[in-house]
Design a protein around this motif. Structure first.
Motif, short mmCIF file in Angstrom:
data_model
loop_
_atom_site.label_atom_id
_atom_site.label_comp_id
_atom_site.label_asym_id
_atom_site.label_seq_id
_atom_site.Cartn_x
_atom_site.Cartn_y
_atom_site.Cartn_z
N CYS A 74 25.79 34.76 41.26
CA CYS A 74 26.79 33.70 41.02
C CYS A 74 28.15 34.10 41.58
CB CYS A 74 26.89 33.40 39.52
SG CYS A 74 25.51 32.42 38.88
N GLY A 75 28.54 35.35 41.35
CA GLY A 75 29.83 35.81 41.84
C GLY A 75 29.92 35.73 43.36
N TYR A 76 28.88 36.16 44.03
CA TYR A 76 28.90 36.10 45.49
C TYR A 76 28.75 34.67 46.01
CZ TYR A 76 29.22 41.12 45.86
OH TYR A 76 29.67 42.42 45.79
N ALA A 77 28.03 33.83 45.29
CA ALA A 77 27.98 32.41 45.67
C ALA A 77 29.40 31.84 45.67
CB ALA A 77 27.08 31.64 44.71
N ALA A 78 30.17 32.19 44.65
CA ALA A 78 31.58 31.76 44.60
C ALA A 78 32.36 32.39 45.74
CB ALA A 78 32.19 32.12 43.25
N THR A 90 34.60 37.84 37.56
CA THR A 90 33.84 37.08 36.56
C THR A 90 34.73 36.84 35.35
OG1 THR A 90 31.76 38.10 37.27
CG2 THR A 90 31.77 37.03 35.12
N VAL A 91 35.10 35.60 35.11
CA VAL A 91 35.91 35.26 33.93
C VAL A 91 35.05 35.31 32.68
CG1 VAL A 91 37.20 33.42 32.79
CG2 VAL A 91 37.50 33.83 35.25
N THR A 146 39.18 33.26 41.68
CA THR A 146 39.70 33.78 42.94
C THR A 146 40.97 34.56 42.67
OG1 THR A 146 38.89 31.81 44.09
CG2 THR A 146 40.54 33.13 45.23
N VAL A 147 40.97 35.83 43.04
CA VAL A 147 42.15 36.65 42.81
C VAL A 147 42.69 37.11 44.16
CG1 VAL A 147 43.04 38.73 41.70
CG2 VAL A 147 41.21 37.43 40.62
N LYS B 94 27.24 34.63 25.28
CA LYS B 94 28.38 34.32 26.14
C LYS B 94 29.30 35.53 26.07
CE LYS B 94 32.29 31.12 26.46
NZ LYS B 94 33.19 31.95 27.25
N VAL B 95 29.83 35.90 27.21
CA VAL B 95 30.78 37.00 27.26
C VAL B 95 32.03 36.55 28.00
CG1 VAL B 95 31.07 39.45 27.81
CG2 VAL B 95 28.77 38.53 27.57
N ASN B 96 33.18 36.83 27.44
CA ASN B 96 34.46 36.69 28.15
C ASN B 96 34.95 38.09 28.52
OD1 ASN B 96 36.53 33.97 28.09
ND2 ASN B 96 34.59 33.82 27.04
N PHE B 97 35.31 38.25 29.77
CA PHE B 97 35.83 39.53 30.24
C PHE B 97 37.35 39.47 30.20
CE2 PHE B 97 31.58 38.93 31.81
CZ PHE B 97 30.99 40.10 31.37
N LEU B 98 37.95 40.41 29.49
CA LEU B 98 39.38 40.33 29.16
C LEU B 98 40.24 41.21 30.05
CD1 LEU B 98 38.89 40.52 25.30
CD2 LEU B 98 38.94 38.47 26.73
N GLY B 99 39.62 42.07 30.82
CA GLY B 99 40.38 42.96 31.71
C GLY B 99 39.41 43.81 32.48
N PRO B 100 39.90 44.50 33.51
CA PRO B 100 39.01 45.34 34.32
C PRO B 100 38.38 46.45 33.48
CG PRO B 100 41.32 45.74 34.88
CD PRO B 100 41.29 44.55 33.98
#
Lengths: 154, 154, 154, 154
Positions: A74-78, A90-91, A146-147, B94-100
């Motif tokens: 999914c990340g690479y599709a984006a 990945t958010v 997108t960063v 579900k997971v939210n990623f909050l930082g690197p």
């Protein structure tokens, strides 16, 4: 003008080589034995042969390994739709597991559902290849970001 | 009568040894180098030292490895409340990623939010230990299922 | 034998009238002006004309009203595959909002992705009808549960 | 300098009056009878008395109405940390339903978990007030977005 995907301008015509190079730097993919099967605009496929050392307590592939390949797909599709200098993040994601992850090989398809300037919504599916045929074992709904301008790319 | 957790009867007083044995059979945990830190009623902690071969393209721990330890922490937190003969299954998360995910070590806390007879809702958090202190890098909301009578346990 | 949907036996041939009757008892659907468009095995469509008194602060339909119609569409899609005496329960859902909910009318499609004995995984989409055409504004991934023997049905 | 919340600068000291004014423009909140209970930095509480015309087929509050108040509570919790000229957008949310939505009154607490410049991760809980006491009936994990420069605010 440039190519378009679902209404969005394709910012980087060389997305395939860029995605392939980035995948090569995802060391965890090498560690688990995943391979990049195909890269198209808004769609990426990653495959993983079954391995005993990636299992959970009942001998199936661990849910998080299933997640690993579909998250990267999914990340690479984006990423295929992003500018060359941007990085994909990945958010968040949600995964539903639809059946036990048993099979000889697992194939994750990641696809862009909605490309936005900052956020890209993607969906993914993981299919298990067994002696009896293929079956869908997981579905993902993920938000990618997108960063740019943080000194990272890919 | 038996002990209770948040209103639910604790079905198996020997949950700790059962969870520890099951964790030992999760081969992927050995593969990535995760260790079971603690097992209490409704709460399980798993830790993972940073390793170069588990990273994504920017050198951080891959999101799915972060997910792996918190999924197992949540699953085993649910498992502590289950009968000895039951197996725990991840329905979805579900997971939210909050930082690197950067740090020397990552610690995942899984906790039961709502124990039900069939479904158990859990929450998880992953904290990164860095030279500058600790920071929360991911939060999980997951649904686990109690499965009995399918010839699998743990 | 009975009909089958995606490998699952259809337990109740009279699902359509049962779903229609249940929808009639969902008083909130009447309150917001939603209508049941169609009921097929594993697929339900619900529509809602735009109304000023259901908006958020920018004049768009509130996200939760968008959610209301697609939650009911997904729940009833699951319900079509359940026994007549069972009740459907929303375990959890995730929704991604893909664009502002502006339009004359909103149409929610709910569909069964994976029918299980206890849990049914569904996907939903909401499309806005505008003067310029239709556009997808929300996507749902939801887990529904079959509940029997608690004195409730529908 | 300005006040800080969890490491983030509070961009707008007048957030409370701004949030109250915006809530007043969320017409759906008036329609369902919700009231804004409290507004603090990173935390907002919204309450809703039970009403027969907001129910699902078993007489409980419809899941999406439960979602409506906790979505708004989370969105406004995020909004308290935003600049005055910014608008808050719900990117996506996941809700787990922990028990039937029965009670005299429902109280939704929204709280910022992680404030970011563009994205703000929030958690929410809905508690039902019954004759027998209070119980938690739903938990939300949501991603909110700060939007500026599109001619909308609040």
């Amino acid at each position: 003008m440039g190519a378009r995907y679902n209404g969005a301008v394709m910012a980087d015509p060389n997305f395939e080589s860029r995605v392939r190079a980035s995948f090569g730097r995802q060391r965890v993919m090498t560690t688990i034995g995943a391979e990049l099967v195909s890269v198209a605009a808004g769609e990426v496929v990653i495959a993983l042969p079954f391995r005993d050392d990636l299992t959970q307590q009942h001998g199936y592939l661990h849910a998080a390994i299933v997640t690993a390949i579909v998250d990267s797909a999914c990340g690479y599709a984006a990423s295929t739709l992003m500018p060359a200098e941007a990085a994909v993040l990945t958010v968040e994601y949600k995964v539903n597991f639809l059946g036990p992850a048993e099979g000889r090989r697992f194939v994750a398809h990641g696809k862009v559902l909605k490309p936005g300037r900052t956020l890209i919504v993607t969906t993914g599916e993981v299919v298990a290849e067994t002696d009896a045929g293929t079956k869908s074992i997981a579905t993902m709904l993920a938000t990618m970001m997108t960063v740019t301008g943080r000194g990272i790319a890919g």
